[in-house]
Write an enzyme that holds these catalytic residues in place. Structure first.
Site, PDB file in Angstrom:
ATOM      1  N   TYR A 185       0.837  -1.203   0.000  1.00 54.75           N
ATOM      2  CA  TYR A 185       0.000   0.000   0.000  1.00 54.75           C
ATOM      3  C   TYR A 185       0.872   1.253   0.000  1.00 54.75           C
ATOM      4  O   TYR A 185       0.695   2.151  -0.833  1.00 54.75           O
ATOM      5  CB  TYR A 185      -0.911  -0.012   1.229  1.00 54.75           C
TER       6      TYR A 185
ATOM      7  N   LYS B 178       1.243   3.912  -3.032  1.00 57.06           N
ATOM      8  CA  LYS B 178       0.851   5.311  -2.779  1.00 57.06           C
ATOM      9  C   LYS B 178       2.014   6.250  -3.085  1.00 57.06           C
ATOM     10  O   LYS B 178       1.813   7.366  -3.568  1.00 57.06           O
ATOM     11  CB  LYS B 178       0.394   5.487  -1.334  1.00 57.06           C
TER      12      LYS B 178
END
Length: 706
Positions: free
Chosen positions: A160, A164
């Protein structure tokens, strides 16, 4: 306090799209954009429904179903948009973390699709919600800032954070890119780096932790007890996104091409942050602790199991993992960041302080727990779900499959088959009788969940029934408090009527010396007629008078009042605040807003009983026509409940004086520290009915929370 015009600069009249608009933050952003005057707000989300979708649709948000991974869906959703707030993401917690392919698709390819669509469709503004994990690799960071570099791909603690980071760099790289509108315009982008979000309705972290605590699976703390991390309340992240949006939409944007850390500005140990929440829900923090290395090892075991279950992870019956390695680092390793740059360049300042934010969050989860059927620990479930079939099959089934093994176990305890069968009969009798009793009791204390209580008690017997007894005790205590509050509210109302005009004049301010004294008397008497009341819903009027919006940022409400009316405020007395609105000329007509504090346990208007009984009790308590000599005559005209508010219309008449008509609305909101009752009351006399009735009804009707 009037609403600041600069608050809405650039947003008014614009069409704004919010990706991920059905989530906690996305829905709040959509509603805030509408409040700030956006011409149209679009929510673009892969879900068709969410806990907030109905409210968004009722408020006028255009909800579009689609996936950011599909360029066709993105182009269709962003057609004709002026600005995009890109919130859609995937893989931040729980089962999602192991679905690396989907994380890559949504976070990287989805962001690339949004950027390319902005360029193709001539959209000049994009705000991106990133993560503070884009510079975090599992090592301590204290008071970090925006000068920290991105990490190498293999240094991130989770897919994640890695994706990102890639997406954030794409967004900033595209800042200044020429768009295809034929005018040489450029795309301006800004990034907000967000920590863990909390608040009423949060589902990814707090709901999961509470569920684990209820089941007895919240077993240990992780890492150094002095470690700290950032959190941000949902209203504060919405504010940061609004500031970034208005910043980009201004002529000389400081925000263009920049990233900003934001938070509540109060780094705290992860488990200490949870302490007040769990305590108020009657759950305990774990007493034992695991080191980071041991917790990572445990996390890797769960990760391996969930990778094997990957094809089934969308199934509802697959529970969330106890812990995964990325979560170990996020909760156990110090990493928090300075918000100085956001304060200086975006003028960001958390509008909800941590104590207030936590109180709101606690109130929400307490109410959520009250609405649901509570359950015992996982150990009680295992005992009943495993033990009940074993004893029943051992007692009554033939020797097939595992039955001989079950029979051997039961014979070890009960010695003979007769003993086993008697025991099974007693067990079934207890389960059935307790389930029937639970159904009877639940119909009285929790009727909406009566059937659920029956089936759960049929399976879990006393383990479930004792929780229902606890619920019944709470309901009884709440009923006692309701009766006490009703008595207190009526007593306060009646005693307020006896308050001298001199004391009321001392509390209320006026702008006019001669007319003001008389006006204060009139307003004060009307304010104290009904100190507990809020928001309105009376019939629409055709008043043609010009109205203006009065906004109270402190007490979080708005109301439209005639343009030429004056404003008076009382000095707060304890938790009470009074704001009055009245004509400039001498008049008995006025509208007042009175606010009274309550404890955090009172979250619904139903705490005061049904609207009919409440109105009758209140108005009859005001009536003194039975006295000798006769006092004020109070008559109830109408009362009703709608959308969380109680509406009351009544008249008051002192002997020898003209009759007063009063329109009131009663509702409840919270300022985070305590629940508050808002009273909006408008009054006029028979003589002023033709001139003032429509104005006052319109003013009362316009009241709303912000």
């Amino acid at each position: 306090m009037e609403m600041k015009e600069e608050e809405n600069r650039g947003i008014e009249g614009k069409v704004v799209a919010v990706t991920g608009g059905l989530g906690l933050v996305g829905s709040a952003v959509c509603l805030e954009l509408l409040r700030r005057g956006a011409l149209q707000v679009r929510s673009f989300d892969c879900r068709t429904t969410s806990p907030w979708s109905d409210r968004l649709k009722e408020s006028g948000v255009h909800c579009i179903n689609g996936d950011v991974v599909s360029i066709e869906d993105v182009e269709e959703a962003l057609e004709g948009v002026d600005c995009v707030i890109h919130l859609a993401s995937y893989g931040g917690s729980g089962k999602e973390i192991v679905r690396t392919r989907r994380i890559e698709e949504v976070n990287v390819e989805g962001t690339r699709n949004v950027l390319e669509t902005c360029v193709k469709k001539g959209i000049t503004r994009l705000v991106y919600l990133s993560s503070n994990g884009v510079v975090f690799g599992g090592k301590e960071i204290e008071n970090g800032d925006e000068t920290l570099p991105y990490l190498a791909s293999n240094q991130y603690v989770s897919p994640y954070d890695r994706t990102k980071s890639i997406a954030e760099q794409l967004v900033l790289k595209n800042n200044g890119r020429t768009i295809d509108n034929g005018h040489g315009s450029i795309l301006s982008t800004c990034v907000i780096r967000c920590p863990l979000v909390y608040g009423p309705g949060e589902e990814k972290y707090l709901d999961r932790i509470i569920s684990d605590a209820r089941l007895g699976l919240f077993l240990f703390k992780i890492g150094d007890p002095n470690s700290k991390t950032d959190w941000i309340y949902v209203d504060n992240i919405v504010l940061a996104l609004m500031l970034a949006t208005t910043g980009l939409l201004s002529e000389h944007s400081q925000a263009s091409g920049k990233a900003y850390f934001v938070s509540d500005g109060n780094p705290i140990n992860f488990f200490e942050f949870l302490r007040p929440l769990l305590k108020n829900l009657d759950y305990d923090l774990p007493k034992s602790s695991l080191s980071i290395s041991l917790a990572v090892t445990l996390g890797n075991i769960f990760k391996a199991i969930y990778i094997m279950l990957l094809p089934l992870l969308n199934q509802w019956w697959i529970p969330q993992p106890l812990i995964l390695p990325p979560e170990v680092y996020k909760v156990g390793v110090t990493h928090y960041y300075s918000i100085r740059k956001a304060k200086e360049e975006l003028e960001y300042e958390p509008k909800i302080q941590p104590e207030e934010a936590m109180t709101k969050t606690i109130s929400y989860f307490k109410e959520k727990k009250r609405r649901e059927v509570d359950g015992p620990s996982i150990y009680a479930w295992i005992f009943c779900v495993v033990g009940l079939p074993i004893i029943l099959s051992a007692a009554w089934l033939p020797n097939i499959g595992p039955v001989p093994f079950f029979r051997a176990i039961t014979l070890f305890f009960f010695r003979t088959m007769l003993g086993v069968r008697i025991a099974s009969g007693i067990v079934m009798t207890v389960h059935v009788s307790e389930a029937v009793y639970a159904l009877w009791l639940a119909r009285r204390v929790d009727p909406k969940n009566a059937k659920a209580w029956f089936w759960r008690t049929l399976l879990l017997a006393t383990f479930s029934l004792r929780l229902l007894w606890k619920r019944a005790k709470e309901v009884k205590q709440e009923t006692t408090r309701e009766d006490s509050i009703r008595c207190t509210s009526v007593s306060a109302t009646i005693s307020a009527l006896d308050t001298s005009n001199d004391e009321q004049q001392h509390q209320l301010s006026s702008r006019d010396e001669e007319v003001g004294i008389k006006r204060r008397e009139m307003i004060a008497s009307s304010v104290f007629f009904l100190p507990f009341v809020v928001s309105p819903a009376f019939a629409e009027t055709n008043a043609s008078d010009t109205f203006r919006v009065y906004t109270d940022e402190v007490n979080k409400f708005e109301i439209s009042i005639p343009q030429d009316w004056q404003i008076g405020k009382a000095e707060p007395n304890g938790f009470k605040s009074i704001t009055a609105f009245y004509p400039e000329e001498a008049s008995t007509s006025n509208v007042s807003v009175a606010i009274t504090g309550l404890g955090p346990d009172f979250t619904r208007m139903e705490s005061f009983g049904k609207v009919e009984a409440f109105a009758e009790t209140l108005v009859s308590g005001l009536d003194r026509s039975w006295q000798r000599p006769a006092g004020v005559t109070a008559k109830l005209i109408d009362s009703r409940a709608s959308k969380g508010f109680y509406y009351i219309e009544y008249t008051l008449q002192n002997p020898g004086e003209t009759r007063k008509h009063l329109y009131s609305a009663i509702g409840m909101a919270t300022n985070g520290w305590y629940n508050r009752l808002y009273t909006v009351t408008g009054q006029f006399t028979d003589e002023e009915s033709a001139e003032q009735s429509s104005k006052i009804q319109k003013a009362v009707k316009s009241f709303r929370f912000i």
